[in-house]
Scaffold this motif. Structure first.
Motif, PDB file in Angstrom:
ATOM      1  N   LEU A  12      32.838  40.195  32.969  1.00 27.64           N
ATOM      2  CA  LEU A  12      31.719  40.627  32.445  1.00 27.64           C
ATOM      3  C   LEU A  12      31.440  42.491  32.519  1.00 27.64           C
ATOM      4  O   LEU A  12      31.366  43.241  31.493  1.00 27.64           O
ATOM      5  N   ASP A  13      32.572  42.801  33.535  1.00 25.45           N
ATOM      6  CA  ASP A  13      32.943  44.058  34.046  1.00 25.45           C
ATOM      7  C   ASP A  13      33.723  44.771  34.412  1.00 25.45           C
ATOM      8  O   ASP A  13      33.758  45.985  34.802  1.00 25.45           O
ATOM      9  N   VAL A  14      34.979  44.266  34.794  1.00 30.46           N
ATOM     10  CA  VAL A  14      36.053  44.311  35.271  1.00 30.46           C
ATOM     11  C   VAL A  14      37.226  44.801  34.655  1.00 30.46           C
ATOM     12  O   VAL A  14      36.988  44.828  33.655  1.00 30.46           O
ATOM     13  N   LYS A  15      38.655  45.111  35.222  1.00 26.63           N
ATOM     14  CA  LYS A  15      40.265  45.221  34.789  1.00 26.63           C
ATOM     15  C   LYS A  15      40.770  44.026  35.364  1.00 26.63           C
ATOM     16  O   LYS A  15      40.269  43.843  36.749  1.00 26.63           O
ATOM     17  N   LEU A  16      40.671  43.465  33.688  1.00 32.95           N
ATOM     18  CA  LEU A  16      41.455  41.970  34.267  1.00 32.95           C
ATOM     19  C   LEU A  16      42.668  42.625  33.730  1.00 32.95           C
ATOM     20  O   LEU A  16      43.305  42.945  32.927  1.00 32.95           O
ATOM     21  N   THR A  17      43.817  41.898  34.824  1.00 34.97           N
ATOM     22  CA  THR A  17      45.096  41.610  34.545  1.00 34.97           C
ATOM     23  C   THR A  17      46.031  40.978  34.516  1.00 34.97           C
ATOM     24  O   THR A  17      45.764  39.616  35.968  1.00 34.97           O
ATOM     25  N   VAL A  18      46.367  40.144  33.342  1.00 33.40           N
ATOM     26  CA  VAL A  18      47.228  39.198  33.513  1.00 33.40           C
ATOM     27  C   VAL A  18      48.837  39.504  33.395  1.00 33.40           C
ATOM     28  O   VAL A  18      48.822  39.445  32.056  1.00 33.40           O
ATOM     29  N   THR A  23      54.093  31.079  39.677  1.00 32.49           N
ATOM     30  CA  THR A  23      52.575  30.715  40.078  1.00 32.49           C
ATOM     31  C   THR A  23      51.819  30.975  39.840  1.00 32.49           C
ATOM     32  O   THR A  23      52.077  32.574  38.988  1.00 32.49           O
ATOM     33  N   PHE A  24      50.519  30.534  39.653  1.00 29.00           N
ATOM     34  CA  PHE A  24      49.124  30.780  39.560  1.00 29.00           C
ATOM     35  C   PHE A  24      48.995  31.819  40.771  1.00 29.00           C
ATOM     36  O   PHE A  24      48.924  31.297  42.392  1.00 29.00           O
ATOM     37  N   THR A  25      48.830  33.090  40.580  1.00 35.36           N
ATOM     38  CA  THR A  25      47.836  33.822  41.721  1.00 35.36           C
ATOM     39  C   THR A  25      46.508  34.730  41.455  1.00 35.36           C
ATOM     40  O   THR A  25      46.243  34.509  39.982  1.00 35.36           O
ATOM     41  N   ALA A  26      45.349  34.881  42.659  1.00 32.36           N
ATOM     42  CA  ALA A  26      44.279  35.657  41.921  1.00 32.36           C
ATOM     43  C   ALA A  26      44.133  36.421  43.357  1.00 32.36           C
ATOM     44  O   ALA A  26      44.361  36.314  44.497  1.00 32.36           O
ATOM     45  N   ASP A  27      44.333  38.183  42.374  1.00 39.11           N
ATOM     46  CA  ASP A  27      44.077  39.274  43.598  1.00 39.11           C
ATOM     47  C   ASP A  27      42.499  40.063  43.541  1.00 39.11           C
ATOM     48  O   ASP A  27      42.799  40.789  42.449  1.00 39.11           O
ATOM     49  N   PHE A  28      41.770  40.600  44.183  1.00 39.17           N
ATOM     50  CA  PHE A  28      40.814  41.277  43.686  1.00 39.17           C
ATOM     51  C   PHE A  28      40.565  42.397  44.497  1.00 39.17           C
ATOM     52  O   PHE A  28      40.208  42.267  45.285  1.00 39.17           O
ATOM     53  N   ILE A  29      40.924  43.395  43.594  1.00 39.25           N
ATOM     54  CA  ILE A  29      40.626  44.810  44.292  1.00 39.25           C
ATOM     55  C   ILE A  29      39.544  45.445  44.025  1.00 39.25           C
ATOM     56  O   ILE A  29      39.321  45.819  42.531  1.00 39.25           O
ATOM     57  N   ASN A  30      39.219  45.971  44.881  1.00 38.95           N
ATOM     58  CA  ASN A  30      37.716  46.620  44.682  1.00 38.95           C
ATOM     59  C   ASN A  30      36.361  46.388  44.755  1.00 38.95           C
ATOM     60  O   ASN A  30      35.384  46.790  43.726  1.00 38.95           O
ATOM     61  N   GLY A  66      39.110  53.675  42.997  1.00 41.47           N
ATOM     62  CA  GLY A  66      39.248  52.694  41.556  1.00 41.47           C
ATOM     63  C   GLY A  66      38.467  51.678  40.304  1.00 41.47           C
ATOM     64  O   GLY A  66      37.602  51.739  41.180  1.00 41.47           O
ATOM     65  N   MET A  67      38.737  51.281  39.716  1.00 38.71           N
ATOM     66  CA  MET A  67      38.117  50.736  38.749  1.00 38.71           C
ATOM     67  C   MET A  67      38.321  48.818  39.466  1.00 38.71           C
ATOM     68  O   MET A  67      39.084  48.462  40.171  1.00 38.71           O
ATOM     69  N   CYS A  68      37.100  48.274  39.382  1.00 33.45           N
ATOM     70  CA  CYS A  68      37.492  46.400  40.000  1.00 33.45           C
ATOM     71  C   CYS A  68      38.115  45.495  39.618  1.00 33.45           C
ATOM     72  O   CYS A  68      38.233  46.611  38.450  1.00 33.45           O
ATOM     73  N   GLU A  69      38.967  45.547  40.293  1.00 34.37           N
ATOM     74  CA  GLU A  69      40.392  44.964  38.950  1.00 34.37           C
ATOM     75  C   GLU A  69      40.549  43.072  40.075  1.00 34.37           C
ATOM     76  O   GLU A  69      40.602  43.262  40.846  1.00 34.37           O
ATOM     77  N   VAL A  70      40.679  42.412  38.762  1.00 33.12           N
ATOM     78  CA  VAL A  70      41.462  40.940  39.523  1.00 33.12           C
ATOM     79  C   VAL A  70      43.013  40.681  37.998  1.00 33.12           C
ATOM     80  O   VAL A  70      42.736  41.500  37.521  1.00 33.12           O
ATOM     81  N   LYS A  71      43.614  40.912  39.808  1.00 35.83           N
ATOM     82  CA  LYS A  71      44.958  40.762  39.063  1.00 35.83           C
ATOM     83  C   LYS A  71      45.132  39.055  38.868  1.00 35.83           C
ATOM     84  O   LYS A  71      45.065  38.489  39.805  1.00 35.83           O
ATOM     85  N   ILE A  72      45.532  38.894  37.968  1.00 36.92           N
ATOM     86  CA  ILE A  72      46.323  37.424  37.599  1.00 36.92           C
ATOM     87  C   ILE A  72      48.055  36.486  37.398  1.00 36.92           C
ATOM     88  O   ILE A  72      48.311  37.913  36.011  1.00 36.92           O
ATOM     89  N   THR A  73      48.728  35.888  38.373  1.00 39.99           N
ATOM     90  CA  THR A  73      49.612  35.810  37.443  1.00 39.99           C
ATOM     91  C   THR A  73      50.047  34.244  36.991  1.00 39.99           C
ATOM     92  O   THR A  73      48.786  33.117  37.682  1.00 39.99           O
TER      93      THR A  73
END
Length: 215
Positions: A12-18, A23-30, A66-73
């Motif tokens: 909806l309104d965050v920064k998403l980095t893939v 492996t699959f991981t998910a980190d939620f920043i701010n 900083g911006m709300c960010e989700v980092k996916i590997t």
């Protein structure tokens, strides 16, 4: 998580980095992980943002943290990756897959160092940016209002179209072809393509700027 071959995200309104990893991981920043859902069905992983988060943060918090960010590997080799964002920033880098689709209504859609059969980057209002994109079939980078940009070396043979209906168009294709002649770069066969079916690169903007640059 190597059994997962497909990734889908609805943001909806965050920064998403893939990014590519083992492996699959998910980190939620701010942001709170509870505002997102991760679903695993068959060979598909889905990331869904359940509610907007940026709207509840004041400017002071945004500047400090900083911006709300989700980092996916994800595993480097995938079949399919599709990301849809209402607004925000989407960055995909380092993946090797069959198909990549990124669609952003308002913001930025970026792909870097990606190899695929097909790549599609679309931004309704904002920036669609592809850098070092190697495709066997088709790469489309387009915006309705904003900047459509492709940069980096293209796999040979290829056909390139850079078009802006209302605005500016700039292309360094001549320099690209001179580079191939001078450096004798690998052709499409090195990534599974054929000379009989050159890769198609299409950069399009309805209103704004469409460009292709070597760097």
């Amino acid at each position: 998580m190597s059994d997962y071959q497909k990734f889908q995200a609805e943001i909806l309104d965050v920064k998403l980095t893939v990014e590519a990893a083992n492996t699959f991981t998910a980190d939620f920043i701010n942001c709170n992980a509870a505002d997102f859902a991760i679903e695993k069905v068959g060979d598909t992983i889905k990331l869904i943002q359940k509610k907007r988060v940026q709207i509840n943060r004041n400017w002071h918090t945004w500047i400090i943290e900083g911006m709300c960010e989700v980092k996916i590997t994800l595993p480097a080799s995938l079949e399919f990756c599709r990301i849809a964002a209402a607004s925000g920033i989407v960055i995909v880098q380092g993946l090797q897959l069959k198909q990549l689709e990124v669609e952003v209504s308002d913001g930025t859609a970026t792909a870097k160092d990606v190899q695929a059969d097909e790549v599609s980057l679309f931004c309704e209002d904002g920036i669609a940016n592809g850098k070092n994109i190697i495709v066997r079939k088709l790469c489309k980078i387009s915006t309705d209002n904003g900047v459509s940009k492709l940069s980096g070396k293209l796999n040979f043979p290829y056909e390139l179209s850079v078009v802006c209906e209302n605005g500016l168009t700039d292309s360094e294709e001549e320099e690209q072809r001179e580079l191939y002649a001078a450096d004798n770069l690998p052709d499409a066969a090195a990534i599974g393509g054929t000379a009989a079916s050159p890769a198609q690169y299409r950069v399009y903007c309805e209103n704004g700027i469409a460009t292709y640059n070597l760097i």
